[in-house]
Design an enzyme around this catalytic site. Structure first.
Site, PDB file in Angstrom:
ATOM      1  N   ASP A 131      18.335   5.293  39.462  1.00 42.80           N
ATOM      2  CA  ASP A 131      19.227   6.310  38.604  1.00 42.80           C
ATOM      3  C   ASP A 131      19.971   7.052  39.853  1.00 42.80           C
ATOM      4  O   ASP A 131      19.836   7.028  40.996  1.00 42.80           O
ATOM      5  CB  ASP A 131      18.109   7.301  38.008  1.00 42.80           C
ATOM      6  CG  ASP A 131      17.421   6.871  36.890  1.00 42.80           C
ATOM      7  OD1 ASP A 131      17.625   5.614  36.393  1.00 42.80           O
ATOM      8  OD2 ASP A 131      16.401   7.333  36.711  1.00 42.80           O
ATOM      9  N   ASP A 133      20.618  10.817  41.051  1.00 43.33           N
ATOM     10  CA  ASP A 133      20.280  12.014  41.002  1.00 43.33           C
ATOM     11  C   ASP A 133      21.262  13.088  41.616  1.00 43.33           C
ATOM     12  O   ASP A 133      21.785  13.110  42.764  1.00 43.33           O
ATOM     13  CB  ASP A 133      19.063  12.288  41.535  1.00 43.33           C
ATOM     14  CG  ASP A 133      17.922  11.480  40.836  1.00 43.33           C
ATOM     15  OD1 ASP A 133      17.831  11.791  39.518  1.00 43.33           O
ATOM     16  OD2 ASP A 133      17.022  10.746  41.526  1.00 43.33           O
TER      17      ASP A 133
END
Length: 206
Positions: A131, A133
């Protein structure tokens, strides 16, 4: 003189002597290799900084403290987006695609997590499924409408993007603030609590 460390800052200078005797061996290897630690949210004694160490796998995370006097170098998340490397991972492609729009917000923002760690150290800790962030420094309230618009922008990226809104009192997930939830989870040095408005200091003091 180093700036006062904030959550998500990367710090260099923690030594083996700062680790407790029961620290895992991988944590000792991390420090021996000269890798940075990341500032975390926690109440610690004056002159100490709450930090976290990360190893090679997701389960290798270790909470510790280091003396502020030991800091040799510090890097903030917003410094990591001043120049970007090649876009060989979905998270890096997402970062490159979002950069112009995020710069246009007029607020300081930066990258954290595995992508931030990789940008700061050059170590290949991010992977194809990582992911992205991000954090956005929001000293004044971001309206729910603006939060929804920003979340829609992030949802169009080529990987999952999670953003934390850094308020003067702690952090709240953009995804939560953009939702219809009446209360959101605010993370601060004193812990986490549900609040109606993370920018309303009177509420937090109650």
């Amino acid at each position: 003189m180093h700036p006062i460390p904030r959550p998500h800052d990367l710090l260099w200078g923690m030594s083996l002597a700062h680790l407790p005797a029961d620290a895992p061996e991988w944590a000792r290897q991390v420090l021996s290799a000269g890798q940075p630690v990341v500032v975390r949210r926690a109440m610690v004694a004056t002159g100490q900084i709450a930090v976290g160490l990360r190893g090679a796998s997701r389960d290798q995370r270790y909470a510790s403290v280091m003396p502020a006097s030991g800091i040799m170098r510090s890097v903030r998340p917003e410094q990591l987006v001043e120049s970007l490397p090649s876009r060989d991972l979905p998270a890096l492609r997402a970062l490159a695609l979002l950069k112009s729009s995020l710069d246009g917000l007029g607020l300081r923002w930066g990258v954290t997590g595995s992508v931030g760690f990789q940008l700061a150290t050059g170590l290949a800790v991010a992977h194809a499924d990582s992911d992205l962030d991000l954090l956005l420094r929001t000293p004044v309230e971001l309206s729910r409408a603006d939060a929804c618009e920003l979340q829609l922008l992030l949802d169009g990226a080529p990987c999952r993007v999670d953003m934390q809104l850094e308020t003067p009192s702690g952090a709240v997930a953009l995804r939560d603030w953009a939702s219809e939830s009446a209360r959101v989870l605010l993370k601060s040095h004193a812990g986490a609590r549900l609040v109606n408005d993370p920018w309303q200091l009177r509420e937090l003091a109650a």
